[in-house]
Design a protein around this motif. Structure first.
Motif, PDB file in Angstrom:
ATOM      1  N   ARG A  94      51.294  88.464  31.697  1.00 44.03           N
ATOM      2  CA  ARG A  94      52.632  87.933  31.419  1.00 44.03           C
ATOM      3  C   ARG A  94      53.141  88.422  30.061  1.00 44.03           C
ATOM      4  O   ARG A  94      54.329  88.320  29.773  1.00 44.03           O
ATOM      5  N   CYS A  95      52.235  88.921  29.229  1.00 42.64           N
ATOM      6  CA  CYS A  95      52.628  89.439  27.911  1.00 42.64           C
ATOM      7  C   CYS A  95      52.863  90.950  27.927  1.00 42.64           C
ATOM      8  O   CYS A  95      53.140  91.537  26.881  1.00 42.64           O
ATOM      9  N   LEU A 101      56.254  90.949  36.974  1.00 45.12           N
ATOM     10  CA  LEU A 101      55.509  90.146  37.956  1.00 45.12           C
ATOM     11  C   LEU A 101      56.310  89.901  39.229  1.00 45.12           C
ATOM     12  O   LEU A 101      55.749  89.695  40.295  1.00 45.12           O
ATOM     13  N   ASP A 102      57.626  89.910  39.120  1.00 37.12           N
ATOM     14  CA  ASP A 102      58.464  89.589  40.274  1.00 37.12           C
ATOM     15  C   ASP A 102      58.647  90.755  41.235  1.00 37.12           C
ATOM     16  O   ASP A 102      58.936  90.545  42.406  1.00 37.12           O
ATOM     17  N   THR A 103      58.513  91.975  40.744  1.00 36.44           N
ATOM     18  CA  THR A 103      58.728  93.120  41.637  1.00 36.44           C
ATOM     19  C   THR A 103      57.434  93.895  41.922  1.00 36.44           C
ATOM     20  O   THR A 103      57.384  94.659  42.878  1.00 36.44           O
ATOM     21  N   ALA A 104      56.410  93.705  41.104  1.00 29.08           N
ATOM     22  CA  ALA A 104      55.161  94.440  41.308  1.00 29.08           C
ATOM     23  C   ALA A 104      54.431  93.910  42.538  1.00 29.08           C
ATOM     24  O   ALA A 104      54.673  92.778  42.985  1.00 29.08           O
ATOM     25  N   VAL A 105      53.554  94.726  43.085  1.00 25.63           N
ATOM     26  CA  VAL A 105      52.748  94.321  44.240  1.00 25.63           C
ATOM     27  C   VAL A 105      51.300  94.180  43.770  1.00 25.63           C
ATOM     28  O   VAL A 105      50.731  95.126  43.233  1.00 25.63           O
TER      29      VAL A 105
END
Ligand SMILES: [Zn+2]
Length: 127
Positions: A94-95, A101-105
């Motif tokens: 998150r850093c 985080l919202d678009t990665a798989v």
């Protein structure tokens, strides 16, 4: 493998890591639950702290083996060293400023840190 750039909230701590972020770890232990981190393990030769070593402090509890490092100005836990493998860096993804985080798989593996001994043994047995 890609290079990602990480920082704390105030920007005093900056680092970069070379990692493959398809498998992340969430831990159920007493501190990870509260700080809400999502982690990846990074070997020392793929971790570079660019700024702010002197701006960090750390917290230890229980066996004292894990080092939970955080910025002493803004309090953000950017990375630390896990009890299961203190030679590795445990990086809070998150850093990472260039990882979304919202678009990665990715897959999230849960490490049951609340039952640390059993979880560690199970992981060893799985290799
Ligand atoms: Zn900071």
């Amino acid at each position: 493998m890609k290079t990602y750039h990480g920082s704390c909230h105030c920007g005093a701590v900056k680092f970069e890591v070379d990692v493959d972020l398809t498998q992340l770890t969430r831990c159920t232990c007493s501190i990870c639950t509260k700080k809400g981190g999502l982690f990846c393990y990074v070997p020392p030769d793929r971790f570079r702290q660019l700024h702010g070593e002197g701006d960090m402090t750390f917290y230890r509890f229980n066996t004292g083996e894990a080092e939970h490092r955080f910025c002493k100005h803004c309090g953000i836990h950017t990375f630390g060293h896990p009890r299961s493998a203190p030679e590795l860096f445990l990086v809070n993804v998150r850093c990472l400023d260039d990882f979304d985080l919202d678009t990665a798989v990715y897959d999230i593996k849960v490490f049951d840190g609340r039952n640390w001994e059993a979880a560690f043994k199970a992981r060893q047995e799985c290799g």
